[in-house]
Design an enzyme around this catalytic site. Structure first.
Site, PDB file in Angstrom:
ATOM      1  N   ASP A 131       0.815  -1.218   0.000  1.00 20.00           N
ATOM      2  CA  ASP A 131       0.000   0.000   0.000  1.00 20.00           C
ATOM      3  C   ASP A 131       0.851   1.273   0.000  1.00 20.00           C
ATOM      4  O   ASP A 131       0.674   2.162   0.849  1.00 20.00           O
ATOM      5  CB  ASP A 131      -0.928   0.028   1.232  1.00 20.00           C
ATOM      6  CG  ASP A 131      -1.833  -1.184   1.312  1.00 20.00           C
ATOM      7  OD1 ASP A 131      -2.241  -1.693   0.251  1.00 20.00           O
ATOM      8  OD2 ASP A 131      -2.156  -1.602   2.435  1.00 20.00           O
ATOM      9  N   GLU A 191     -11.381   0.319  -4.068  1.00 20.45           N
ATOM     10  CA  GLU A 191     -10.645   0.842  -2.915  1.00 20.45           C
ATOM     11  C   GLU A 191      -9.372   1.523  -3.412  1.00 20.45           C
ATOM     12  O   GLU A 191      -9.201   1.738  -4.613  1.00 20.45           O
ATOM     13  CB  GLU A 191     -10.303  -0.288  -1.934  1.00 20.45           C
ATOM     14  CG  GLU A 191      -9.388  -1.367  -2.519  1.00 20.45           C
ATOM     15  CD  GLU A 191      -8.991  -2.434  -1.492  1.00 20.45           C
ATOM     16  OE1 GLU A 191      -9.430  -2.362  -0.332  1.00 20.45           O
ATOM     17  OE2 GLU A 191      -8.234  -3.349  -1.867  1.00 20.45           O
TER      18      GLU A 191
HETATM   19  O1  FUB Z   1      -3.380  -3.593   3.300  1.00 26.44           O
HETATM   20  C1  FUB Z   1      -4.725  -3.808   3.631  1.00 26.44           C
HETATM   21  C2  FUB Z   1      -5.628  -3.416   2.495  1.00 26.44           C
HETATM   22  O2  FUB Z   1      -5.316  -4.120   1.313  1.00 26.44           O
HETATM   23  C3  FUB Z   1      -5.580  -1.971   2.057  1.00 26.44           C
HETATM   24  O3  FUB Z   1      -6.194  -1.074   2.912  1.00 26.44           O
HETATM   25  C4  FUB Z   1      -6.216  -2.065   0.731  1.00 26.44           C
HETATM   26  O4  FUB Z   1      -6.061  -0.942  -0.081  1.00 26.44           O
HETATM   27  C5  FUB Z   1      -5.566  -3.317   0.171  1.00 26.44           C
HETATM   28  O5  FUB Z   1      -4.364  -3.045  -0.476  1.00 26.44           O
END
Ligand code: FUB
Length: 282
Positions: A7, A174
């Site tokens: 991330d 997301e």
């Molecule tokens: O790292 C946990 C989660 O996985 C993140 O918040 C999302 O964006 C995905 O990459």
């Protein structure tokens, strides 16, 4: 970066690139349940300094201390603001005097909380902050529905309602990221699980955004998450995660960087995923 981190939220502070990450090195291996955020920095994109664990959930008294996910950090008036998604249902903000902290909880309460704030959405995670040229800051976040809210000048409070952002194509999942290129706002995000990184553009940071195309194809694992560094010594870069380190997987992700190219008409060319990263930027 040669350890499990994910991330990437990449920014240039004082001529140096800082990458803030979810720490996959210290999760249980079967879920993203690390309780710490990690950072790396570099002046040339080849030689990286491991800045270590720069913040943990312990800094937030109200955290259940269960999961520290994709963060973002911005700088204003010589201070650094760490936006931290906490336990999947709230976003906190911590402040420090250097890009690597130490960061301390700035308000003693969540900046956003799922059950407290109108329209915070099912899962207020993945904060990404843009401070626009006029000084107005915008916080983007959310799963399945992209959310945006203005921040007060001190970056510590919401300044208005949380708004659902309109993105044509309806393929937002997301990992929001907002950038600006030649006066146009570029909103990039993951399209699903697994997902590609798509982008959409608008003349306003609040949208509506028009879907334009794919910045980054699937990366071979369940999540995709990227950020853009615009014009670092004349070039732009996409930071993203995959599972290319030995032992990698859905919960053991690692970060790569590749060049990002804009066409003359402003369109982004899909990034070619390398395994070696980019050349040294002297
Ligand atoms: O790292 C946990 C989660 O996985 C993140 O918040 C999302 O964006 C995905 O990459």
């Amino acid at each position: 970066m040669t350890q499990f981190v994910a991330d990437p939220a990449a920014h240039v502070f004082n001529g140096r690139v800082y990458v803030y990450d979810t720490d996959d090195q210290t999760n249980g291996g079967t879920y993203w349940n690390s309780t710490a955020w990690h950072a790396f920095s570099s002046a040339n994109l080849v030689d990286w300094t491991d800045e270590g664990s720069v913040l943990t959930l312990q800094a937030f008294a109200y955290a259940a201390k269960w999961a520290a996910w994709a963060p973002d950090v911005v700088s204003k008036d010589g201070r650094y603001y760490f936006f931290a998604p906490i336990d999947r249902w709230q976003i906190g903000v911590a402040v420090g005097d250097t890009p690597t902290g130490p960061f301390t909880d700035a308000i003693g309460a969540p900046l956003i909380q799922k059950d407290r704030d109108l329209n915070a959405g099912d899962e207020p995670i993945d904060p990404a902050v843009l401070i626009d040229d006029d000084g107005q800051a915008y916080l983007y976040f959310g799963t399945r529905v992209p959310k945006v809210v203005k921040l007060t000048a001190d970056l510590l409070h919401l300044d208005g309602p949380i708004i659902d952002m309109s993105v044509s194509g309806n393929n937002y999942a997301e990992a929001p990221w907002m950038g600006k290129h030649n006066g146009t706002y570029y909103f990039s995000y993951s399209t699903g699980w697994p997902g590609q990184i798509a982008y959409a553009t608008s003349a306003s940071p609040l949208g509506p955004f028009a879907f334009q195309g794919i910045v980054l194809d699937y990366v071979g694992i369940s999540t995709n998450h990227a950020s853009v560094v615009e014009n670092f010594k004349g070039k732009s870069y996409l930071f993203y995660h995959n599972a290319k380190l030995p032992g990698g997987g859905d919960y053991r992700r690692s970060i790569n960087v590749d060049e990002l190219h804009y066409n003359a008409n402003g369109a982004i060319t899909q990034v070619v995923q390398t395994t070696q990263g980019v050349a040294c930027v002297p």
